[in-house]
Design a protein around this motif. Structure first.
Motif, mmCIF file in Angstrom:
data_model
loop_
_atom_site.group_PDB
_atom_site.id
_atom_site.type_symbol
_atom_site.label_atom_id
_atom_site.label_comp_id
_atom_site.label_asym_id
_atom_site.label_seq_id
_atom_site.Cartn_x
_atom_site.Cartn_y
_atom_site.Cartn_z
ATOM 1 N N ARG A 284 -19.954 -13.331 -37.475
ATOM 2 C CA ARG A 284 -19.356 -12.721 -38.677
ATOM 3 C C ARG A 284 -19.318 -11.207 -38.578
ATOM 4 N NH1 ARG A 284 -22.606 -16.628 -41.171
ATOM 5 N NH2 ARG A 284 -24.125 -15.045 -41.814
ATOM 6 N N GLN A 285 -20.169 -10.616 -37.743
ATOM 7 C CA GLN A 285 -20.201 -9.161 -37.578
ATOM 8 C C GLN A 285 -19.319 -8.700 -36.415
ATOM 9 O OE1 GLN A 285 -21.719 -7.966 -40.225
ATOM 10 N NE2 GLN A 285 -22.343 -10.098 -40.558
ATOM 11 N N GLY A 286 -18.522 -9.612 -35.868
ATOM 12 C CA GLY A 286 -17.589 -9.242 -34.812
ATOM 13 C C GLY A 286 -18.092 -9.426 -33.406
ATOM 14 N N TYR A 287 -19.208 -10.095 -33.221
ATOM 15 C CA TYR A 287 -19.742 -10.315 -31.882
ATOM 16 C C TYR A 287 -19.005 -11.457 -31.196
ATOM 17 C CZ TYR A 287 -23.466 -6.983 -32.439
ATOM 18 O OH TYR A 287 -24.151 -5.807 -32.588
ATOM 19 N N LEU A 288 -18.982 -11.409 -29.885
ATOM 20 C CA LEU A 288 -18.373 -12.438 -29.051
ATOM 21 C C LEU A 288 -19.482 -13.248 -28.411
ATOM 22 C CD1 LEU A 288 -15.775 -10.084 -27.369
ATOM 23 C CD2 LEU A 288 -15.331 -11.723 -29.196
ATOM 24 N N ALA A 289 -19.291 -14.543 -28.356
ATOM 25 C CA ALA A 289 -20.318 -15.431 -27.819
ATOM 26 C C ALA A 289 -20.076 -15.708 -26.348
ATOM 27 C CB ALA A 289 -20.339 -16.736 -28.603
ATOM 28 N N GLY A 290 -21.148 -15.699 -25.602
ATOM 29 C CA GLY A 290 -21.106 -16.038 -24.191
ATOM 30 C C GLY A 290 -21.734 -17.392 -23.961
ATOM 31 N N GLU A 291 -22.511 -17.457 -22.929
ATOM 32 C CA GLU A 291 -23.080 -18.729 -22.526
ATOM 33 C C GLU A 291 -24.403 -19.028 -23.232
ATOM 34 O OE1 GLU A 291 -25.222 -16.822 -18.578
ATOM 35 O OE2 GLU A 291 -23.466 -18.091 -18.355
ATOM 36 N N MET A 292 -24.696 -20.291 -23.342
ATOM 37 C CA MET A 292 -25.981 -20.759 -23.835
ATOM 38 C C MET A 292 -26.871 -20.881 -22.607
ATOM 39 S SD MET A 292 -27.505 -21.771 -26.662
ATOM 40 C CE MET A 292 -26.289 -22.440 -27.767
ATOM 41 N N ARG A 293 -28.063 -20.305 -22.668
ATOM 42 C CA ARG A 293 -28.949 -20.356 -21.511
ATOM 43 C C ARG A 293 -30.398 -20.238 -21.964
ATOM 44 N NH1 ARG A 293 -30.183 -15.003 -20.699
ATOM 45 N NH2 ARG A 293 -28.739 -13.530 -21.564
ATOM 46 N N PRO A 294 -31.322 -20.565 -21.093
ATOM 47 C CA PRO A 294 -32.731 -20.409 -21.466
ATOM 48 C C PRO A 294 -33.075 -18.922 -21.579
ATOM 49 C CG PRO A 294 -32.499 -21.814 -19.529
ATOM 50 C CD PRO A 294 -31.163 -21.195 -19.793
ATOM 51 N N ALA A 295 -33.733 -18.536 -22.643
ATOM 52 C CA ALA A 295 -34.213 -17.165 -22.790
ATOM 53 C C ALA A 295 -35.559 -17.047 -22.086
ATOM 54 C CB ALA A 295 -34.343 -16.818 -24.266
ATOM 55 N N LYS A 296 -36.051 -15.824 -21.938
ATOM 56 C CA LYS A 296 -37.362 -15.622 -21.316
ATOM 57 C C LYS A 296 -38.450 -16.390 -22.048
ATOM 58 C CE LYS A 296 -36.177 -11.067 -19.555
ATOM 59 N NZ LYS A 296 -36.389 -9.627 -19.675
ATOM 60 N N SER A 297 -38.247 -16.601 -23.344
ATOM 61 C CA SER A 297 -39.239 -17.320 -24.146
ATOM 62 C C SER A 297 -39.254 -18.812 -23.839
ATOM 63 C CB SER A 297 -38.930 -17.122 -25.627
ATOM 64 O OG SER A 297 -37.661 -17.678 -25.936
ATOM 65 N N GLY A 298 -38.245 -19.288 -23.128
ATOM 66 C CA GLY A 298 -38.193 -20.700 -22.793
ATOM 67 C C GLY A 298 -37.301 -21.534 -23.688
ATOM 68 N N ILE A 299 -36.874 -21.000 -24.835
ATOM 69 C CA ILE A 299 -35.967 -21.765 -25.686
ATOM 70 C C ILE A 299 -34.533 -21.428 -25.312
ATOM 71 C CG2 ILE A 299 -37.653 -21.755 -27.562
ATOM 72 C CD1 ILE A 299 -35.677 -19.910 -29.063
ATOM 73 N N ARG A 300 -33.601 -22.212 -25.814
ATOM 74 C CA ARG A 300 -32.188 -21.947 -25.540
ATOM 75 C C ARG A 300 -31.707 -20.801 -26.420
ATOM 76 N NH1 ARG A 300 -28.671 -26.627 -23.721
ATOM 77 N NH2 ARG A 300 -27.228 -25.386 -24.894
ATOM 78 N N ALA A 301 -30.988 -19.892 -25.816
ATOM 79 C CA ALA A 301 -30.455 -18.741 -26.541
ATOM 80 C C ALA A 301 -28.993 -18.582 -26.176
ATOM 81 C CB ALA A 301 -31.220 -17.478 -26.172
ATOM 82 N N ILE A 302 -28.256 -17.944 -27.048
ATOM 83 C CA ILE A 302 -26.856 -17.669 -26.772
ATOM 84 C C ILE A 302 -26.691 -16.171 -26.559
ATOM 85 C CG2 ILE A 302 -26.182 -17.527 -29.207
ATOM 86 C CD1 ILE A 302 -23.514 -18.944 -28.175
ATOM 87 N N SER A 303 -25.968 -15.825 -25.504
ATOM 88 C CA SER A 303 -25.689 -14.438 -25.174
ATOM 89 C C SER A 303 -24.515 -13.960 -26.028
ATOM 90 C CB SER A 303 -25.333 -14.363 -23.684
ATOM 91 O OG SER A 303 -24.997 -13.069 -23.321
ATOM 92 N N LEU A 304 -24.672 -12.816 -26.683
ATOM 93 C CA LEU A 304 -23.619 -12.247 -27.532
ATOM 94 C C LEU A 304 -23.447 -10.771 -27.208
ATOM 95 C CD1 LEU A 304 -25.278 -13.998 -30.409
ATOM 96 C CD2 LEU A 304 -22.814 -14.164 -30.278
ATOM 97 N N TRP A 305 -22.256 -10.243 -27.443
ATOM 98 C CA TRP A 305 -22.001 -8.816 -27.284
ATOM 99 C C TRP A 305 -20.907 -8.385 -28.233
ATOM 100 C CZ3 TRP A 305 -20.270 -12.497 -23.968
ATOM 101 C CH2 TRP A 305 -18.900 -12.562 -23.748
ATOM 102 N N LYS A 306 -20.826 -7.073 -28.412
ATOM 103 C CA LYS A 306 -19.793 -6.509 -29.271
ATOM 104 C C LYS A 306 -19.313 -5.206 -28.662
ATOM 105 C CE LYS A 306 -18.862 -5.003 -34.009
ATOM 106 N NZ LYS A 306 -19.444 -4.871 -35.363
#
Length: 152
Positions: free
Chosen positions: A93-115
């Motif tokens: 909603r703030q204009g970010y673009l979504a990339g891939e879903m991948r494991p974060a350093k914490s071990g859970i799944r995270a989505i990469s975003l950028w703007k």
């Protein structure tokens, strides 16, 4: 969620906030912390949290907007972050673009975003790429380090 917050101990947060290379924000009312934000000079948003009671009240949007303004001041072409699936829609909603879903350093799944911070670089990926406009595929999954090439 405890895995996601595992590296956010008081000692670690104090170190992040004390680092000269980071821009840290705290939203508070009468000494009650309501939200925090953290931006690295590499354009990585490390923190953008608000208390559950303030969801949809504009506090997260204000924190994020302030970090984006600082990144523009630093001359960065874009900001990036890893988000939980729960927060993904907020960033979209703030204009970010979504990339891939991948494991974060914490071990859970995270989505990469950028703007993109320069409006001349934004627009649907299907548009012909303007000279100097970063390719969307080049930004997906980047770690935000300043020594990477932003344009291809």
């Amino acid at each position: 969620m405890s895995k996601w917050l595992g590296n956010k101990t008081p000692e670690i947060l104090a170190g992040w906030f004390a680092s000269a290379g980071n821009y840290a924000l705290v939203a508070d009312v009468e000494a009650d912390i309501l939200g925090v934000g953290l931006l690295t000079q590499a354009g990585r948003i490390g923190l953008c949290y608000v208390t559950p009671e303030l969801r949809f009240a504009g506090t997260g949007k204000a924190l994020l907007g302030t970090m984006e303004a600082k990144a523009r001041e630093w001359g960065l072409p874009f900001v990036s972050l890893d988000s939980t699936v729960t927060a993904k829609d907020f960033y979209l909603r703030q204009g970010y673009l979504a990339g891939e879903m991948r494991p974060a350093k914490s071990g859970i799944r995270a989505i990469s975003l950028w703007k993109y911070l320069d409006d001349s670089l934004s627009g649907p990926a299907s548009e012909p790429r303007a000279e100097g406009r970063p390719c969307l595929c080049a930004l997906a999954g980047r770690d935000g380090e300043r020594n990477l090439q932003y344009k291809i």
